[in-house]
Design a protein around this motif. Structure first.
Motif, short mmCIF file in Angstrom:
data_model
loop_
_atom_site.label_atom_id
_atom_site.label_comp_id
_atom_site.label_asym_id
_atom_site.label_seq_id
_atom_site.Cartn_x
_atom_site.Cartn_y
_atom_site.Cartn_z
N ASP A 150 3.56 4.98 -0.05
CA ASP A 150 4.95 4.52 -0.14
C ASP A 150 5.08 3.27 0.72
OD1 ASP A 150 7.61 4.16 -0.52
OD2 ASP A 150 8.26 6.11 0.24
N TYR A 152 7.39 1.31 1.02
CA TYR A 152 8.71 1.14 1.62
C TYR A 152 8.73 1.58 3.08
CZ TYR A 152 13.82 1.10 1.85
OH TYR A 152 15.12 0.84 2.19
N SER A 176 7.04 3.15 -4.42
CA SER A 176 7.91 1.99 -4.64
C SER A 176 7.84 1.54 -6.09
CB SER A 176 7.49 0.83 -3.71
OG SER A 176 7.67 1.18 -2.36
N TRP A 177 6.70 1.73 -6.73
CA TRP A 177 6.57 1.46 -8.16
C TRP A 177 7.28 2.53 -8.98
CZ3 TRP A 177 5.28 -1.98 -11.75
CH2 TRP A 177 4.86 -1.55 -13.00
N ARG A 179 9.89 4.15 -8.23
CA ARG A 179 11.35 3.99 -8.13
C ARG A 179 11.91 3.10 -9.22
NH1 ARG A 179 9.83 3.94 -2.52
NH2 ARG A 179 10.72 5.75 -1.46
N ILE A 180 11.12 2.21 -9.77
CA ILE A 180 11.65 1.27 -10.77
C ILE A 180 11.35 1.73 -12.20
CG2 ILE A 180 11.52 -0.69 -9.19
CD1 ILE A 180 8.99 -1.59 -10.66
N ASN A 209 12.21 -5.35 0.21
CA ASN A 209 12.19 -4.15 -0.62
C ASN A 209 11.04 -4.30 -1.61
OD1 ASN A 209 12.72 -2.25 -2.77
ND2 ASN A 209 14.74 -1.97 -1.88
N SER A 211 10.07 -2.49 -4.06
CA SER A 211 10.40 -2.17 -5.44
C SER A 211 10.93 -3.40 -6.17
CB SER A 211 11.42 -1.04 -5.49
OG SER A 211 10.90 0.16 -4.96
N CYS A 212 11.73 -4.20 -5.48
CA CYS A 212 12.24 -5.44 -6.09
C CYS A 212 11.10 -6.40 -6.41
CB CYS A 212 13.25 -6.10 -5.16
SG CYS A 212 14.70 -5.10 -4.76
N ARG A 275 19.76 6.46 -7.61
CA ARG A 275 18.59 6.39 -6.74
C ARG A 275 18.05 7.80 -6.55
NH1 ARG A 275 19.36 2.98 -1.49
NH2 ARG A 275 17.18 2.51 -1.94
N TYR A 295 0.72 -0.71 -13.47
CA TYR A 295 0.92 -0.92 -12.03
C TYR A 295 -0.16 -1.86 -11.49
CZ TYR A 295 0.52 0.09 -7.03
OH TYR A 295 0.40 -0.02 -5.67
#
Length: 345
Positions: A150, A152, A176-177, A179-180, A209, A211-212, A275, A295
Motif C-alpha cells: 500500500d 499510500y 493504491s491501484w 482503489r481506482i 496521492n 492513486s491519482c 471510498r 497495473y
C-alpha cells in the motif's frame, strides 16, 4: 478459541491448530489460501481486522508476522518465538496465527512461516506498511504468488512508485491501484457508450496521492494522450476530465461518496463511487492470483514521463492527437474521360 504459546516453534504451533479445530468440532480444513501479513505492533490490529473481514469472502489461514526489535545486544542474540493461535469465532472464517519474532529470528522469518503454509494452496503476502523495495526478492515475498503493498502508507508515496516500477515482478500489486478500479470501470464504460476521440485528460486529486498518479499513468498509457495532474483539497481522487472534439467527459466526486458523470449530448447522472475500506480492497485483490499486466504497464509508464507529457502546452495536445491518428484519404477525383480516337474519313 485462543491459545497462547511462549518460546515455541512451528511444530508446536501446527499441533495447537489441529487440537483447536478438534476442540471446536471442525477438524476439516476448508481454507483456500494462506495470507501472510508482515507488519509491526502499531499496525497489527487494523491489518488483522481487515484480513478477518476479507476472510468471509476468502476463507484463509492468516499468518501475522511481527518482528520485535530488541533493545540490548544480548537480547538481540537470543532468538525467541511467541505465538497466538486463534480458531473459530476469533479468527473470522478461517484460522489465525500471530507470530512475534525476537532476536536473531527476525532475520529468518521465512523459516518460521514456511511450515505453517497450507499445502497445495496459493500464498499471498501483504505488507500494510514498511514494504521492502524488491518484493519478490524479499525472503517472505518469495513465498507468495501475489505480493500486496500500500504505497499510500509510505512517507513519499509518489517517489515510491518509481522504486516499485524498477523492482516490479509478476505478482506485485498495490492497494493504491485497487482503489481506482471503480474509476477505471466507469471511464471505460463511458468511452464504450460513445465513439469519441480523446485528445487530452486531466486528473484532479490530493497531492502525494499515489492513486491519482496511477490513474493518470493508466490514462496516458491506454489513450496515448497528454494527461495533466492537478491538485485539490480531496478527499482522495476528486475528478477526471477527458477532453474530446465533441465535448468533455467529466467524472466528478467532490464528497468522496457520490459522483456525477457528464457526457456530451446526455443528461448528467449520479453514480455511486464511495471510498472503500481496506477489507474491501483486500478482498478484491484476493479474487485474482494471476499477474496484473495492466497495473504493470501503468506503473512502468512512470511519473516522470507523465510530468513531461503534461507540461506540453494545451494547444499542442489536439495537434499531437491528430498527428497520431491515421490520415483520412482524400476523395478521389473522377478519372478523365479517354480522348476519342480520330477516325479516317
Amino acid at each position: 478459541m485462543k491459545i497462547d504459546l511462549t518460546e515455541t516453534n512451528s511444530s508446536k504451533i501446527n499441533a495447537a491448530m489441529v487440537q483447536a479445530r478438534r476442540d471446536i468440532g471442525t477438524p476439516a480444513v476448508g481454507m483456500v489460501l494462506t495470507l501472510v501479513i508482515v507488519t509491526d505492533e502499531e499496525n497489527a490490529y487494523d491489518a488483522l481486522k481487515s484480513a478477518n473481514d476479507a476472510s468471509h469472502e476468502h476463507p484463509s489461514r492468516i499468518v501475522v508476522v511481527i518482528k520485535r526489535a530488541s533493545r540490548s545486544p544480548r537480547s538481540r542474540r537470543d532468538a525467541r518465538l511467541d505465538a497466538e493461535v486463534r480458531v473459530g469465532a476469533d479468527a473470522g472464517s478461517g484460522e489465525t496465527v500471530v507470530l512475534r519474532l525476537h532476536g536473531e529470528l527476525v532475520d529468518h522469518a521465512q523459516s518460521v512461516v514456511l511450515p505453517l503454509l497450507l499445502p497445495d494452496a496459493p500464498v499471498v503476502v501483504w505488507w500494510p506498511d514498511g514494504a521492502p523495495t524488491d518484493l519478490a526478492g524479499d525472503p517472505l515475498g518469495a513465498l507468495g504468488q501475489r505480493r500486496i503493498t500500500d504505497t499510500y502508507s509510505c512517507e513519499d508515496p509518489v517517489g515510491t512508485l518509481g522504486s516499485r516500477a524498477g523492482a516490479y515482478a509478476p505478482g506485485d500489486t498495490d492497494l493504491s491501484w485497487t482503489r481506482i478500479t471503480p474509476w477505471r470501470s466507469m471511464l471505460a464504460a463511458a468511452l464504450d457508450q460513445q465513439a469519441l476521440t480523446v485528445v487530452s485528460a486531466t486528473v484532479e486529486g490530493e497531492g502525494d496521492n499515489p492513486s491519482c498518479e496511477l490513474l493518470a499513468m493508466w490514462l496516458a498509457d491506454r489513450l496515448q494522450v497528454p494527461v495533466r495532474r492537478t491538485l485539490s483539497a480531496g478527499p482522495g481522487l476528486t475528478a477526471v476530465r477527458l477532453a474530446t472534439k465533441d465535448g468533455d467527459i467529466v467524472l466528478n466526486r467532490a464528497d468522496g461518496g457520490l459522483a456525477t458523470l457528464c457526457m456530451p449530448g446526455q443528461p448528467d447522472r449520479n453514480v455511486a463511487l464511495k471510498r472503500r475500506d481496506t477489507a474491501e480492497l483486500l478482498a478484491e485483490e484476493l479474487r485474482r492470483l494471476d499477474p496484473d499486466n495492466t497495473y504493470e504497464a501503468s506503473l512502468k509508464y512512470g511519473v516522470s514521463q507523465l510530468a513531461a507529457a503534461s507540461s506540453q502546452p494545451e494547444a499542442e495536445a489536439p495537434a499531437k492527437a491528430e498527428a497520431a491518428a491515421p490520415a483520412k484519404a482524400e476523395p478521389s477525383k473522377p478519372a478523365a474521360k479517354p480522348a476519342k480516337k480520330a477516325t479516317a474519313k
